[in-house]
Every structure is written in C-alpha cells, then in structure tokens.
Design an enzyme around this catalytic site. Structure first.
Site, PDB file in Angstrom:
ATOM      1  N   HIS A  99     -10.595  32.203  19.465  1.00 41.89           N
ATOM      2  CA  HIS A  99      -9.555  32.164  20.489  1.00 41.89           C
ATOM      3  C   HIS A  99      -8.300  31.533  19.891  1.00 41.89           C
ATOM      4  O   HIS A  99      -8.367  30.800  18.895  1.00 41.89           O
ATOM      5  CB  HIS A  99     -10.013  31.345  21.687  1.00 41.89           C
ATOM      6  CG  HIS A  99     -11.072  31.994  22.495  1.00 41.89           C
ATOM      7  ND1 HIS A  99     -11.430  31.526  23.739  1.00 41.89           N
ATOM      8  CD2 HIS A  99     -11.865  33.069  22.263  1.00 41.89           C
ATOM      9  CE1 HIS A  99     -12.390  32.290  24.239  1.00 41.89           C
ATOM     10  NE2 HIS A  99     -12.681  33.222  23.353  1.00 41.89           N
ATOM     11  N   GLU A 151      -6.496  29.032  20.807  1.00 39.25           N
ATOM     12  CA  GLU A 151      -6.544  27.579  20.728  1.00 39.25           C
ATOM     13  C   GLU A 151      -7.341  27.109  19.519  1.00 39.25           C
ATOM     14  O   GLU A 151      -6.927  26.185  18.814  1.00 39.25           O
ATOM     15  CB  GLU A 151      -7.188  26.978  21.992  1.00 39.25           C
ATOM     16  CG  GLU A 151      -6.477  27.314  23.268  1.00 39.25           C
ATOM     17  CD  GLU A 151      -7.038  28.538  23.993  1.00 39.25           C
ATOM     18  OE1 GLU A 151      -7.066  28.510  25.235  1.00 39.25           O
ATOM     19  OE2 GLU A 151      -7.433  29.510  23.322  1.00 39.25           O
ATOM     20  N   CYS A 174     -10.390  28.220  28.169  1.00 37.63           N
ATOM     21  CA  CYS A 174     -11.753  28.402  28.658  1.00 37.63           C
ATOM     22  C   CYS A 174     -12.546  27.119  28.377  1.00 37.63           C
ATOM     23  O   CYS A 174     -12.037  26.180  27.764  1.00 37.63           O
ATOM     24  CB  CYS A 174     -12.409  29.597  27.965  1.00 37.63           C
ATOM     25  SG  CYS A 174     -12.745  29.324  26.206  1.00 37.63           S
ATOM     26  N   CYS A 176     -12.869  26.295  24.502  1.00 36.45           N
ATOM     27  CA  CYS A 176     -11.641  25.751  23.931  1.00 36.45           C
ATOM     28  C   CYS A 176     -11.339  24.366  24.498  1.00 36.45           C
ATOM     29  O   CYS A 176     -10.880  23.479  23.776  1.00 36.45           O
ATOM     30  CB  CYS A 176     -10.480  26.705  24.186  1.00 36.45           C
ATOM     31  SG  CYS A 176     -10.650  28.259  23.273  1.00 36.45           S
TER      32      CYS A 176
END
EC number: 3.5.4.33
Length: 155
Positions: A59, A61, A89, A92
């Site tokens: 992701h 992040e 999410c 993360c």
C-alpha cells in the site's frame, strides 16, 4: 489549526495526490499516494504497488514508510506526519503505530476498510502505547474523485 498549518497540510496533500496519479498512470494501480514528512522535509514517498509487485502489503503508506526507513536508516519516525490520499486500512494503521508516526493527515474517507474512524478505530484507539493525531478530509473531494474515475473505468 492555524491557517499556516492548514496551508502546509494542503501543500503536502497535493504531492500525495501527484503520487496517486502516478500510481494509476505508470503502474495501473488504484490511485493512492502517500508521503512521510519530518521536520518540514519529505523523507519518504510511496504509491500503491500491490498489483505490479504482487505484494498485498505494498500500500502507499507502507511504501512511504519503507522509503523513509531506507533514507533515514531507521524504522521509527517520531514527530513525523504521514499524508495519504485515502484513509489508512488496519494494516497500514498498525504499521504507523509501530513506526511511532506522530500524525496522519488523509484525504478521502474509506467506508469499507478505513481504520481512522470510518469502519475501525485502529489509529484512534487508546489501547495502544503510542497515540497518533489524525486529521481527515484534506483535499477529500479531489482524492475521492480520483478513486471514482479509476473504478468507473474498470467496470
């Protein structure tokens, strides 16, 4: 929040939005971008790379945290702010807690998997030994529109 800090947050979010556009244009990924800022300087950047890297943890992040870790030679970032175009999410969010990030600023809320209050309260939980300040909604409409257009094209 002062006018100056709002301007700073908006400027860094514009860079995150550039990274989100890059994720889609260059990699065909869901347009999410993130950057980590420490002492007023960008120390890590990332965009979604799950599909291209065949990595469910890639992701934006996580990519920004990995970049910062390599640049700074550390896995903890006290005092840093993460800017991301979409609410983090749970995965993360826990990485941000473990990295001791001080603040998260996000654009669009994620009504399906958001972990900063939309669905889960991971970033906001008082059960952690580290607290993260959260500000949502910075350039939210622009971030949400990028996602809407992306998913419309795919249907």
């Amino acid at each position: 929040m002062s006018d100056d800090s709002a301007l700073i947050d908006t400027a860094f979010m514009h860079r995150a939005l550039e990274l989100a556009r890059h994720a889609e244009a260059e990699y065909g990924e869901v347009p999410v971008g993130a950057l980590l800022v420490q002492d007023g300087h960008i120390v890590g950047e990332g965009c979604n790379r799950n599909i291209g890297l065949n990595d469910p943890s890639a992701h934006a992040e996580i990519q920004a945290l990995r970049d910062a870790g390599q640049r700074l030679g550390n896995y903890r970032f006290p005092g840093a702010t993460l800017y991301v175009t979409l609410e983090p999410c749970a995965m993360c969010s826990m990485a941000l807690v473990h990295a001791r990030v001080a603040r998260v600023v996000y654009g669009a809320s994620d009504p399906k998997t958001g972990a900063a209050g939309s669905v889960f309260d991971t970033l906001l939980s008082d059960r952690h030994n580290h607290r993260i300040e959260v500000l949502g909604g910075v350039e939210a409409e622009t971030a949400a529109e990028l996602l809407r257009v992306f998913f419309r094209k795919r249907r």
